[in-house]
Write a protein that holds these residues in place. Structure first.
Motif, PDB file in Angstrom:
ATOM      1  N   ASN A 118       0.860  -1.183   0.000  1.00 34.45           N
ATOM      2  CA  ASN A 118       0.000   0.000   0.000  1.00 34.45           C
ATOM      3  C   ASN A 118       0.893   1.229   0.000  1.00 34.45           C
ATOM      4  N   VAL A 119       0.913   1.980  -1.100  1.00 29.52           N
ATOM      5  CA  VAL A 119       1.845   3.090  -1.292  1.00 29.52           C
ATOM      6  C   VAL A 119       1.061   4.381  -1.484  1.00 29.52           C
ATOM      7  N   VAL A 120       1.494   5.433  -0.777  1.00 29.22           N
ATOM      8  CA  VAL A 120       0.902   6.767  -0.903  1.00 29.22           C
ATOM      9  C   VAL A 120       2.004   7.731  -1.322  1.00 29.22           C
ATOM     10  N   TYR A 121       1.762   8.481  -2.372  1.00 34.95           N
ATOM     11  CA  TYR A 121       2.737   9.440  -2.894  1.00 34.95           C
ATOM     12  C   TYR A 121       2.080  10.815  -2.872  1.00 34.95           C
ATOM     13  N   ILE A 122       2.620  11.727  -2.023  1.00 40.26           N
ATOM     14  CA  ILE A 122       2.097  13.082  -1.904  1.00 40.26           C
ATOM     15  C   ILE A 122       3.110  14.042  -2.515  1.00 40.26           C
ATOM     16  N   SER A 123       2.684  14.773  -3.522  1.00 40.21           N
ATOM     17  CA  SER A 123       3.565  15.735  -4.184  1.00 40.21           C
ATOM     18  C   SER A 123       3.093  17.141  -3.854  1.00 40.21           C
ATOM     19  N   GLY A 124       4.012  17.942  -3.320  1.00 38.31           N
ATOM     20  CA  GLY A 124       3.696  19.331  -3.034  1.00 38.31           C
ATOM     21  C   GLY A 124       4.236  20.285  -4.069  1.00 38.31           C
ATOM     22  N   GLU A 125       4.992  19.768  -5.027  1.00 44.22           N
ATOM     23  CA  GLU A 125       5.618  20.611  -6.045  1.00 44.22           C
ATOM     24  C   GLU A 125       4.969  20.448  -7.410  1.00 44.22           C
ATOM     25  N   ALA A 166      -0.396   2.707   5.452  1.00 47.89           N
ATOM     26  CA  ALA A 166       0.392   2.561   4.228  1.00 47.89           C
ATOM     27  C   ALA A 166       1.727   1.899   4.537  1.00 47.89           C
ATOM     28  N   ASP A 167       2.230   1.138   3.572  1.00 48.99           N
ATOM     29  CA  ASP A 167       3.564   0.550   3.712  1.00 48.99           C
ATOM     30  C   ASP A 167       4.657   1.567   3.409  1.00 48.99           C
ATOM     31  N   LEU A 168       4.359   2.506   2.507  1.00 47.22           N
ATOM     32  CA  LEU A 168       5.326   3.532   2.128  1.00 47.22           C
ATOM     33  C   LEU A 168       4.591   4.841   1.909  1.00 47.22           C
ATOM     34  N   LEU A 169       5.106   5.907   2.522  1.00 40.85           N
ATOM     35  CA  LEU A 169       4.568   7.254   2.341  1.00 40.85           C
ATOM     36  C   LEU A 169       5.697   8.146   1.865  1.00 40.85           C
ATOM     37  N   VAL A 170       5.523   8.739   0.681  1.00 37.05           N
ATOM     38  CA  VAL A 170       6.526   9.634   0.092  1.00 37.05           C
ATOM     39  C   VAL A 170       5.993  11.052   0.137  1.00 37.05           C
ATOM     40  N   ILE A 171       6.773  11.970   0.709  1.00 36.44           N
ATOM     41  CA  ILE A 171       6.435  13.390   0.758  1.00 36.44           C
ATOM     42  C   ILE A 171       7.458  14.139  -0.084  1.00 36.44           C
ATOM     43  N   ASP A 172       7.019  14.721  -1.174  1.00 37.25           N
ATOM     44  CA  ASP A 172       7.912  15.393  -2.117  1.00 37.25           C
ATOM     45  C   ASP A 172       7.414  16.841  -2.326  1.00 37.25           C
ATOM     46  N   SER A 173       7.957  17.767  -1.579  1.00 36.02           N
ATOM     47  CA  SER A 173       9.084  17.690  -0.665  1.00 36.02           C
ATOM     48  C   SER A 173       8.665  18.305   0.673  1.00 36.02           C
ATOM     49  N   ILE A 174       9.506  18.154   1.693  1.00 39.15           N
ATOM     50  CA  ILE A 174       9.161  18.633   3.026  1.00 39.15           C
ATOM     51  C   ILE A 174       9.151  20.157   3.070  1.00 39.15           C
ATOM     52  N   GLN A 175       9.900  20.830   2.191  1.00 38.64           N
ATOM     53  CA  GLN A 175       9.924  22.295   2.187  1.00 38.64           C
ATOM     54  C   GLN A 175       8.630  22.902   1.669  1.00 38.64           C
ATOM     55  N   THR A 176       7.777  22.111   1.022  1.00 38.04           N
ATOM     56  CA  THR A 176       6.504  22.635   0.516  1.00 38.04           C
ATOM     57  C   THR A 176       5.355  22.388   1.482  1.00 38.04           C
ATOM     58  N   MET A 177       5.580  21.630   2.546  1.00 34.15           N
ATOM     59  CA  MET A 177       4.506  21.310   3.483  1.00 34.15           C
ATOM     60  C   MET A 177       4.206  22.513   4.392  1.00 34.15           C
ATOM     61  N   HIS A 178       2.946  22.596   4.831  1.00 33.51           N
ATOM     62  CA  HIS A 178       2.509  23.733   5.634  1.00 33.51           C
ATOM     63  C   HIS A 178       1.569  23.252   6.724  1.00 33.51           C
ATOM     64  N   SER A 179       1.747  23.788   7.931  1.00 31.59           N
ATOM     65  CA  SER A 179       0.868  23.494   9.057  1.00 31.59           C
ATOM     66  C   SER A 179       0.167  24.773   9.493  1.00 31.59           C
ATOM     67  N   ASP A 180      -1.181  24.704   9.679  1.00 27.50           N
ATOM     68  CA  ASP A 180      -1.927  25.893  10.096  1.00 27.50           C
ATOM     69  C   ASP A 180      -1.743  26.205  11.577  1.00 27.50           C
ATOM     70  N   GLN A 181      -1.029  25.340  12.304  1.00 28.54           N
ATOM     71  CA  GLN A 181      -0.760  25.585  13.712  1.00 28.54           C
ATOM     72  C   GLN A 181       0.528  26.378  13.926  1.00 28.54           C
ATOM     73  N   ILE A 182       1.268  26.624  12.858  1.00 32.84           N
ATOM     74  CA  ILE A 182       2.558  27.311  12.947  1.00 32.84           C
ATOM     75  C   ILE A 182       2.530  28.519  12.031  1.00 32.84           C
ATOM     76  N   GLU A 183       2.967  29.653  12.545  1.00 31.08           N
ATOM     77  CA  GLU A 183       3.046  30.854  11.728  1.00 31.08           C
ATOM     78  C   GLU A 183       4.277  30.794  10.832  1.00 31.08           C
ATOM     79  N   LEU A 212      11.041  11.475   3.117  1.00 33.61           N
ATOM     80  CA  LEU A 212      10.922  12.915   2.915  1.00 33.61           C
ATOM     81  C   LEU A 212      11.971  13.374   1.919  1.00 33.61           C
ATOM     82  N   VAL A 213      11.555  14.100   0.910  1.00 31.49           N
ATOM     83  CA  VAL A 213      12.494  14.693  -0.042  1.00 31.49           C
ATOM     84  C   VAL A 213      12.851  16.076   0.453  1.00 31.49           C
ATOM     85  N   GLY A 214      14.144  16.388   0.503  1.00 29.80           N
ATOM     86  CA  GLY A 214      14.606  17.686   0.985  1.00 29.80           C
ATOM     87  C   GLY A 214      15.387  18.438  -0.076  1.00 29.80           C
TER      88      GLY A 214
END
Length: 463
Positions: A118-125, A166-183, A212-214
């Protein structure tokens, strides 16, 4: 009400200052200080010794089954990881833009998905359609990958929490991720640190292998706070020159395996192809021995790689200052080696330009390359080719002595496997030849060298 304090955080190193400055006082980078919300200051009256949830301890010999590594389907990737992906682990992969990070991870995701994972690929770019277009070009459209384009960590974790683990979670990339709890905008120190913490916490709780892709800075370091590398379990660097075909996946930190292991890939039309024998990649086109060329058995982790070191000496007729150009090796070490050759062996390089190149775009950091570089320099200076099918290794001291190096037997075994018949190195390496033990260069003609004078006599007096 007290006026809120302002603070400025360097986006390169994470240094905090109470006022804005054009240059960071810690890392000396310019225009990297950005204003961020000040951290909440808790009163010393808060007592944390009670009210929490008690934790459970586990003994080292507990009968609880250990996590089983999952193979990625790419043997070179598994080798660099130490045997495969560990469930619940966090892997940080950095590399220059366009080097092939997304391609490698997409191929890995497709291989695991085809094996029933079970693979999840999240692209932020990229948009999902762009990733699908690349997958179609690489022939991976049939892989059942759950693909999405998102940057909100809250949305990602909410969606993953409602699904099977999921067996594998890919986040491409960590610099594009955003949290609404952090300014702060995506990519700032606080955002990168906070988003990575939440994703790693989810991976540990669910047993999902997280990658995580950096991004990297102009110096080749992973962008963002240095603490990000301490938070993850594995730090990998995808290296190589875009003008060259090969790519090297190097493990810089690995809590589950050996450090400095490498995986070698070649960029081809259908994606990244594994190179099971990297020595053949860096030694192509060596039909005839040439002056200024020496073969060095390098060692990357536990893997021996034979590379070619090329030297060129150009005599100057005028009083111009000679150049020293180095590609793939430390320029300071070359200057030291030239000084030793002049002081201990009487060779003159002060009136000549010296050019040194490691063939194939390979980068050497092994100190055992000293003897091979010296052999290439002496060969180029005397215009005499080194013996055919020979390798050279050994560390050179300031006194001109050849010092022993680690794993001489592994180096000789790789050279013998590729058809090399002669080897020159420190005297302590002679016991690795002809012993018949595993890891030895059995059948090779090994020649001991105690100093650089032996090297000069052997090359200059060979003809």
């Amino acid at each position: 009400m007290a006026k809120p304090k302002r603070r400025y955080v360097c986006q390169a190193c994470g240094s905090v200052s109470n006022r804005w400055q054009g240059q960071c006082p810690d890392c000396a980078e310019w225009n990297t200080m950005a204003e961020e919300a000040a951290e909440t200051v808790f009163s010393a009256k808060h007592d944390l010794s009670g009210g929490g949830r008690r934790i459970d301890f586990v003994a080292l010999d507990s009968p609880v089954p250990l996590p089983v590594r999952r193979k990625t389907g790419l043997a070179e990737f598994d080798r660099a990881l130490g045997g495969g992906l560990v469930p619940g682990s966090a892997v940080l992969m950095g590399g220059d833009p366009g080097i092939g990070k997304s391609t490698l991870l997409l191929q890995t995701a497709a291989s695991i998905a085809r094996a029933g994972g079970n693979v999840v690929y999240i692209s932020g770019e990229e948009a999902a359609g762009q990733v699908r277009l690349r997958a179609e070009r690489l022939g991976m459209s049939d892989a059942s990958i759950k693909l999405a384009s998102a940057t909100s960590v809250r949305d990602i974790l909410t969606t993953l929490g409602a699904m099977d683990a999921a067996d594998l979670l890919v986040i491409d990339s960590i610099q594009t991720m955003h949290s609404d709890q952090i300014e702060g905008a995506p990519g700032t120190v606080s955002q990168v640190r906070g988003c990575a913490l939440e994703l790693i916490r989810f991976a540990k709780a669910s047993g999902t292998a997280l990658v995580l892709v950096g991004h990297v800075t102009k110096d080749g370091n992973i962008a963002g706070p240095r603490v990000l590398e301490h938070m993850v379990d594995v730090v990998m660097s995808f290296e190589g020159e875009r003008s060259h075909q090969y790519r090297v996946l190097r493990a810089l930190k690995n809590r589950f395996g050996a450090v400095d292991e490498i995986g070698v890939f070649a960029m081809e039309g259908h994606g990244l192809a594994e190179v099971s024998n990297p020595s053949s990649l860096f030694l192509s086109g060596r039909d005839e021995p040439l002056a200024g060329s020496a073969v060095f058995p390098a060692l990357e982790g536990t893997r021996p790689v034979l590379v070619e070191i090329q030297a060129l000496i150009v005599r100057l007729q005028s009083g111009a200052t000679p150049r020293r150009a180095v590609v793939g090796w430390d320029s300071g070490r070359l200057a030291m080696l030239l000084a030793v050759l002049e002081a201990r062996c009487g060779l003159s390089f002060s009136t000549a330009e010296v050019y040194l190149n490691v063939a194939g775009g390979y980068r050497l950091t092994d100190p055992a390359a000293d003897l091979a570089v010296a052999a290439a320099l002496v060969s180029a200076l005397s215009d005499r080719a080194l013996p055919a099918r020979s390798v050279w290794f050994g560390e050179v001291s300031l006194a001109g002595q050849i010092r022993p190096v680690a794993h001489a037997g592994i180096r000789l075994k790789e050279a013998a496997k590729l058809g090399f018949e002669k080897a020159s190195g420190p005297p302590e390496g002679s016991d690795k030849v002809g012993s018949g033990k595993a890891g030895s260069g059995k059948g090779m003609d090994y020649r001991e060298m105690s100093g650089l004078l032996n090297l000069v006599d052997r090359i200059v007096g060979s003809q």
